[in-house]
Design a protein around this motif. Structure first.
Motif, short mmCIF file in Angstrom:
data_model
loop_
_atom_site.label_atom_id
_atom_site.label_comp_id
_atom_site.label_asym_id
_atom_site.label_seq_id
_atom_site.Cartn_x
_atom_site.Cartn_y
_atom_site.Cartn_z
N GLU A 1 0.82 -1.22 0.00
CA GLU A 1 0.00 0.00 0.00
C GLU A 1 0.85 1.26 0.00
OE1 GLU A 1 -3.28 0.22 -0.28
OE2 GLU A 1 -3.42 -1.97 -0.44
N ASN A 2 2.18 1.10 -0.05
CA ASN A 2 3.09 2.25 -0.03
C ASN A 2 2.84 3.16 1.16
OD1 ASN A 2 5.00 2.00 -2.01
ND2 ASN A 2 4.22 3.64 -3.29
N THR A 3 2.59 2.56 2.31
CA THR A 3 2.19 3.32 3.49
C THR A 3 2.97 2.88 4.71
OG1 THR A 3 -0.05 3.57 2.58
CG2 THR A 3 0.24 3.99 4.93
N VAL A 4 3.30 3.84 5.55
CA VAL A 4 3.93 3.59 6.83
C VAL A 4 3.01 4.17 7.91
CG1 VAL A 4 5.95 4.02 8.26
CG2 VAL A 4 6.21 3.69 5.81
N TYR A 5 2.94 3.48 9.02
CA TYR A 5 2.04 3.87 10.10
C TYR A 5 2.82 4.12 11.39
CZ TYR A 5 -1.37 1.73 6.97
OH TYR A 5 -2.14 1.40 5.87
N LEU A 6 2.24 4.95 12.25
CA LEU A 6 2.73 5.11 13.60
C LEU A 6 1.52 5.05 14.53
CD1 LEU A 6 5.27 5.65 15.35
CD2 LEU A 6 4.61 8.06 15.34
N GLN A 7 1.40 3.95 15.22
CA GLN A 7 0.33 3.79 16.20
C GLN A 7 0.82 4.34 17.53
OE1 GLN A 7 -2.91 2.54 15.92
NE2 GLN A 7 -3.10 3.26 18.03
N MET A 8 0.10 5.29 18.06
CA MET A 8 0.51 5.97 19.30
C MET A 8 -0.54 5.70 20.36
SD MET A 8 1.83 9.59 17.70
CE MET A 8 0.18 10.11 17.29
N ASN A 9 -0.12 5.07 21.43
CA ASN A 9 -1.01 4.76 22.56
C ASN A 9 -0.51 5.45 23.81
OD1 ASN A 9 -2.47 2.99 20.86
ND2 ASN A 9 -1.13 1.28 21.40
N SER A 10 -1.38 5.53 24.81
CA SER A 10 -1.03 6.14 26.10
C SER A 10 -0.37 7.50 25.91
CB SER A 10 -0.09 5.20 26.88
OG SER A 10 -0.70 3.95 27.08
N LEU A 11 -0.97 8.32 25.10
CA LEU A 11 -0.38 9.61 24.76
C LEU A 11 -0.28 10.53 25.96
CD1 LEU A 11 -2.01 10.04 21.28
CD2 LEU A 11 0.44 10.17 21.74
N LYS A 12 0.78 11.31 25.97
CA LYS A 12 1.07 12.25 27.04
C LYS A 12 1.14 13.67 26.47
CE LYS A 12 4.09 8.78 29.16
NZ LYS A 12 5.48 8.51 29.64
N PRO A 13 0.91 14.68 27.29
CA PRO A 13 1.03 16.05 26.78
C PRO A 13 2.39 16.33 26.15
CG PRO A 13 -0.07 16.06 28.90
CD PRO A 13 0.38 14.65 28.67
N GLU A 14 3.44 15.71 26.65
CA GLU A 14 4.78 15.93 26.08
C GLU A 14 4.95 15.29 24.71
OE1 GLU A 14 4.03 14.72 29.12
OE2 GLU A 14 5.49 13.17 29.73
N ASP A 15 3.98 14.53 24.24
CA ASP A 15 4.01 14.01 22.87
C ASP A 15 3.49 15.03 21.86
OD1 ASP A 15 2.91 10.89 24.22
OD2 ASP A 15 4.94 11.39 23.56
N THR A 16 2.99 16.14 22.35
CA THR A 16 2.47 17.17 21.46
C THR A 16 3.59 17.71 20.57
OG1 THR A 16 0.73 17.86 22.98
CG2 THR A 16 1.47 19.49 21.37
N ALA A 17 3.38 17.65 19.27
CA ALA A 17 4.41 18.07 18.31
C ALA A 17 3.86 17.95 16.90
CB ALA A 17 5.66 17.20 18.43
#
Length: 124
Positions: A76-92
């Motif tokens: 599918e020519n696609t890369v994914y990033l699954q992000m769990n348990s997100l924290k405010p410091e992940d804001t970007a």
């Protein structure tokens, strides 16, 4: 030449999840190692995760290890990033990037192709 377009960003509450996608065009993504980087306001761009050409090996920053998962679907020519348990410091602003070769996956200067980024904001 490869063009990268990220999507999936948005506003999410602390502890929530989000999946980012990066679709490649121009050349097949299977020719490249892929990485995700992020940049918060006033900070340098930092490594988040990377995956080798086949998808058999993955690499993570210590700050996201155990919470984020990088994967790729070369068909599918696609890369994914699954992000769990997100924290405010992940804001970007999260960027997808592509590079040839097998080394230097942690360093943004080694990546030749970049997307425009997708914003992730985690509220507390």
């Amino acid at each position: 030449q490869v063009q990268l377009v990220e999507s999936g960003g948005g506003l999410v509450q602390q502890g929530g999840s989000r999946r980012l996608s990066c679709v490649a065009s121009g050349r097949t993504v299977s020719n490249y190692a892929m990485g995700w980087f992020r940049q918060a306001p006033g900070k340098e761009r930092e490594f988040v995760a990377a995956i080798n050409l086949s998808g058999g090996r993955t690499y993570y920053a210590d700050s996201v290890k155990g919470r984020f998962t990088i994967s790729r679907d070369n068909a599918e020519n696609t890369v994914y990033l699954q992000m769990n348990s997100l924290k405010p410091e992940d804001t970007a602003l999260y960027y997808c990037a592509a590079k040839t070769g097998y080394s230097g996956l942690y360093y943004p200067s080694n990546y030749a192709y970049w997307g425009q980024g997708t914003q992730v904001t985690v509220s507390s």
